[in-house]
Design an enzyme around this catalytic site. Structure first.
Site, PDB file in Angstrom:
ATOM      1  N   ARG A   1      11.243  -1.077  10.737  1.00 40.70           N
ATOM      2  CA  ARG A   1      10.091  -0.813  11.606  1.00 40.70           C
ATOM      3  C   ARG A   1      10.039  -1.818  12.752  1.00 40.70           C
ATOM      4  NH1 ARG A   1       4.731   0.327   8.089  1.00 40.70           N
ATOM      5  NH2 ARG A   1       3.879  -1.050   9.669  1.00 40.70           N
TER       6      ARG A   1
ATOM      7  N   ARG B   1      -0.162  -9.444  12.910  1.00 40.78           N
ATOM      8  CA  ARG B   1      -0.831  -8.398  12.119  1.00 40.78           C
ATOM      9  C   ARG B   1      -1.641  -9.030  10.985  1.00 40.78           C
ATOM     10  NH1 ARG B   1       4.215  -5.204  10.553  1.00 40.78           N
ATOM     11  NH2 ARG B   1       2.824  -3.909   9.305  1.00 40.78           N
TER      12      ARG B   1
ATOM     13  N   ARG C   1      12.208  -5.026   4.442  1.00 42.35           N
ATOM     14  CA  ARG C   1      11.687  -3.651   4.329  1.00 42.35           C
ATOM     15  C   ARG C   1      12.576  -2.661   5.075  1.00 42.35           C
ATOM     16  NH1 ARG C   1       5.622  -1.835   5.481  1.00 42.35           N
ATOM     17  NH2 ARG C   1       5.887  -2.961   7.437  1.00 42.35           N
TER      18      ARG C   1
ATOM     19  N   LYS D   1       0.835  -1.217   0.000  1.00 48.61           N
ATOM     20  CA  LYS D   1       0.000   0.000   0.000  1.00 48.61           C
ATOM     21  C   LYS D   1       0.867   1.264   0.000  1.00 48.61           C
ATOM     22  CE  LYS D   1      -2.165  -1.070   3.850  1.00 48.61           C
ATOM     23  NZ  LYS D   1      -1.433  -2.319   4.188  1.00 48.61           N
TER      24      LYS D   1
ATOM     25  N   ARG E   1      -9.870   0.305   8.415  1.00 50.73           N
ATOM     26  CA  ARG E   1      -9.464  -1.103   8.461  1.00 50.73           C
ATOM     27  C   ARG E   1     -10.309  -1.919   9.425  1.00 50.73           C
ATOM     28  NH1 ARG E   1      -3.349  -2.009   9.485  1.00 50.73           N
ATOM     29  NH2 ARG E   1      -2.952   0.120   8.926  1.00 50.73           N
TER      30      ARG E   1
HETATM   31  P1  AP5 Z   1       4.741  -1.528   1.889  1.00 55.16           P
HETATM   32  O1  AP5 Z   1       4.424  -0.699   0.709  1.00 55.16           O
HETATM   33  O2  AP5 Z   1       5.444  -0.887   3.022  1.00 55.16           O
HETATM   34  O3  AP5 Z   1       3.439  -2.298   2.404  1.00 55.16           O
HETATM   35  P2  AP5 Z   1       2.164  -1.753   3.176  1.00 55.16           P
HETATM   36  O4  AP5 Z   1       0.979  -2.416   2.571  1.00 55.16           O
HETATM   37  O5  AP5 Z   1       2.172  -0.268   3.242  1.00 55.16           O
HETATM   38  O6  AP5 Z   1       2.475  -2.416   4.596  1.00 55.16           O
HETATM   39  P3  AP5 Z   1       2.369  -1.832   6.069  1.00 55.16           P
HETATM   40  O7  AP5 Z   1       3.120  -2.794   6.937  1.00 55.16           O
HETATM   41  O8  AP5 Z   1       2.768  -0.400   6.122  1.00 55.16           O
HETATM   42  O9  AP5 Z   1       0.857  -1.992   6.311  1.00 55.16           O
HETATM   43  P4  AP5 Z   1       0.115  -1.984   7.644  1.00 55.16           P
HETATM   44  O10 AP5 Z   1      -1.246  -1.826   7.169  1.00 55.16           O
HETATM   45  O11 AP5 Z   1       0.365  -3.158   8.524  1.00 55.16           O
HETATM   46  O12 AP5 Z   1       0.852  -0.826   8.465  1.00 55.16           O
HETATM   47  P5  AP5 Z   1       0.409   0.650   8.792  1.00 55.16           P
HETATM   48  O13 AP5 Z   1       1.609   1.500   8.755  1.00 55.16           O
HETATM   49  O14 AP5 Z   1      -0.796   1.025   8.021  1.00 55.16           O
HETATM   50  O15 AP5 Z   1       5.588  -2.792   1.359  1.00 55.16           O
HETATM   51  C1  AP5 Z   1       6.123  -3.764   2.236  1.00 55.16           C
HETATM   52  C2  AP5 Z   1       7.512  -4.198   1.732  1.00 55.16           C
HETATM   53  O16 AP5 Z   1       7.363  -4.899   0.499  1.00 55.16           O
HETATM   54  C3  AP5 Z   1       8.455  -3.022   1.428  1.00 55.16           C
HETATM   55  O17 AP5 Z   1       9.761  -3.387   1.749  1.00 55.16           O
HETATM   56  C4  AP5 Z   1       8.301  -2.819  -0.090  1.00 55.16           C
HETATM   57  O18 AP5 Z   1       9.453  -2.241  -0.668  1.00 55.16           O
HETATM   58  C5  AP5 Z   1       8.053  -4.232  -0.562  1.00 55.16           C
HETATM   59  N1  AP5 Z   1       7.178  -4.315  -1.728  1.00 55.16           N
HETATM   60  C6  AP5 Z   1       6.071  -3.546  -1.994  1.00 55.16           C
HETATM   61  N2  AP5 Z   1       5.500  -3.912  -3.166  1.00 55.16           N
HETATM   62  C7  AP5 Z   1       6.250  -4.968  -3.624  1.00 55.16           C
HETATM   63  C8  AP5 Z   1       6.173  -5.800  -4.791  1.00 55.16           C
HETATM   64  N3  AP5 Z   1       5.183  -5.643  -5.703  1.00 55.16           N
HETATM   65  N4  AP5 Z   1       7.092  -6.774  -4.944  1.00 55.16           N
HETATM   66  C9  AP5 Z   1       8.095  -6.969  -4.022  1.00 55.16           C
HETATM   67  N5  AP5 Z   1       8.228  -6.200  -2.889  1.00 55.16           N
HETATM   68  C10 AP5 Z   1       7.318  -5.223  -2.716  1.00 55.16           C
HETATM   69  O19 AP5 Z   1      -0.068   0.452  10.319  1.00 55.16           O
HETATM   70  C11 AP5 Z   1       0.861   0.160  11.349  1.00 55.16           C
HETATM   71  C12 AP5 Z   1       0.128   0.002  12.671  1.00 55.16           C
HETATM   72  O20 AP5 Z   1      -0.536   1.242  13.002  1.00 55.16           O
HETATM   73  C13 AP5 Z   1      -1.004  -1.046  12.686  1.00 55.16           C
HETATM   74  O21 AP5 Z   1      -0.509  -2.340  12.961  1.00 55.16           O
HETATM   75  C14 AP5 Z   1      -1.893  -0.500  13.807  1.00 55.16           C
HETATM   76  O22 AP5 Z   1      -1.366  -0.778  15.085  1.00 55.16           O
HETATM   77  C15 AP5 Z   1      -1.807   1.013  13.598  1.00 55.16           C
HETATM   78  N6  AP5 Z   1      -2.863   1.517  12.669  1.00 55.16           N
HETATM   79  C16 AP5 Z   1      -2.665   2.120  11.461  1.00 55.16           C
HETATM   80  N7  AP5 Z   1      -3.846   2.419  10.881  1.00 55.16           N
HETATM   81  C17 AP5 Z   1      -4.806   1.996  11.737  1.00 55.16           C
HETATM   82  C18 AP5 Z   1      -6.221   2.011  11.695  1.00 55.16           C
HETATM   83  N8  AP5 Z   1      -6.893   2.526  10.638  1.00 55.16           N
HETATM   84  N9  AP5 Z   1      -6.907   1.482  12.748  1.00 55.16           N
HETATM   85  C19 AP5 Z   1      -6.260   0.969  13.816  1.00 55.16           C
HETATM   86  N10 AP5 Z   1      -4.917   0.909  13.916  1.00 55.16           N
HETATM   87  C20 AP5 Z   1      -4.187   1.422  12.885  1.00 55.16           C
HETATM   88 ZN    ZN Z   2       2.361   1.122   4.840  1.00 53.16          ZN
END
Ligand code: AP5
Ligand code: ZN
Length: 214
Positions: free
Chosen positions: A156, A167, A123, A13, A88
């Site tokens: 991270r 997760r 990552r 994402k 989410r």
């Molecule tokens: P990346 O692009 O970083 O993936 P992502 O989908 O953004 O993953 P996140 O871990 O950021 O998602 P998340 O939803 O768990 O975390 P968030 O920060 O929202 O890609 C991942 C890796 O793969 C990278 O190294 C990238 O380079 C690689 N990659 C990407 N595309 C690729 C491809 N096509 N091929 C190969 N490699 C590839 O949330 C973190 C925490 O915050 C949550 O756990 C929760 O505690 C809290 N939080 C955030 N939002 C909420 C909410 N709405 N409600 C409640 N808690 C929340």
């Molecule tokens: Zn992300």
């Protein structure tokens, strides 16, 4: 253009968001990045969120909904926005609709769990901007350094394998029901719903998203 990205942790994402925001000139609203900024700044919100995030659990719906409402009301969201990581849970989606925050496009990025676990170990992130890299699949120009600022990249705290698996379990339980939720929304409104195979290369996924949005 009001877009929402839906997908498991590590589905890509944040990676696709960087590309979409540049291409369409809309701001990325990443609730994860906003929470990590609060943790870094040591605000009361950050102190509350840190433990929950490091354990791979979800921060409370009320807290997140408040954050997003405030952010969407800012001037730079007048022409649209890109939601990354919100909503989410079903209550978050309901609260968003009740607050009059509408969407035009929902983009689902689908990746098998085992591919995600393998990806997360590589990552690297730039804490200041949220820019995302991968040591093999999406490397920075200079190893360990952000392409734009040259600052050091970080791992991270929630990317440890047991936390990633937790997760993913929470994703399947609390976020995956949004697939059905937004499929129904799309069937009854102008909203489009498109699903992409996120196990393809970063460029292939971007290309397909652009085609779907144009
Ligand atoms: P990346 O692009 O970083 O993936 P992502 O989908 O953004 O993953 P996140 O871990 O950021 O998602 P998340 O939803 O768990 O975390 P968030 O920060 O929202 O890609 C991942 C890796 O793969 C990278 O190294 C990238 O380079 C690689 N990659 C990407 N595309 C690729 C491809 N096509 N091929 C190969 N490699 C590839 O949330 C973190 C925490 O915050 C949550 O756990 C929760 O505690 C809290 N939080 C955030 N939002 C909420 C909410 N709405 N409600 C409640 N808690 C929340
Ligand atoms: Zn992300």
């Amino acid at each position: 253009m009001r877009i929402m990205l839906l997908g498991a942790p590590g589905a890509g994402k944040g990676t696709q968001a960087q590309f979409i925001m540049e291409k369409y000139g809309i701001p990325q609203i990443s609730t994860g990045d906003m929470l990590r900024a609060a943790v870094k700044a040591g605000t009361p919100l950050g102190l509350e969120a840190k433990k929950v995030m490091d354990a791979g659990q979800l921060v409370s719906d009320d807290l997140i909904i408040g954050l997003v409402k405030e952010r969407v009301a800012q001037d730079d969201c007048d022409k649209g926005f890109l939601l990354d990581g919100f909503p989410r849970t079903i209550p978050q989606a309901d609260a968003m609709a009740e607050s009059g925050i509408a969407l035009d496009h929902v983009i689902e990025i689908d990746v098998p769990d085992e591919d995600i676990v393998a990806r997360m170990g590589g990552r690297r992130v730039h804490p200041g901007s949220g820019r995302v890299y991968h040591v093999v699949f999406n490397p920075s120009k200079v190893e360990g350094q952000d392409d734009v600022t040259g600052e050091a990249l970080a791992i991270r705290p929630d990317d440890e394998e047991t936390t990633v698996r937790k997760r993913l379990a929470i994703y399947h339980e609390q976020t995956k029901p949004l697939v059905e939720y937004y499929t129904q929304v799309a069937a009854n409104s102008h909203v489009t719903y498109d699903k992409f195979d996120g196990s393809q290369s970063v460029a292939q996924v971007s290309e397909q998203i652009v085609t779907a949005l144009s």
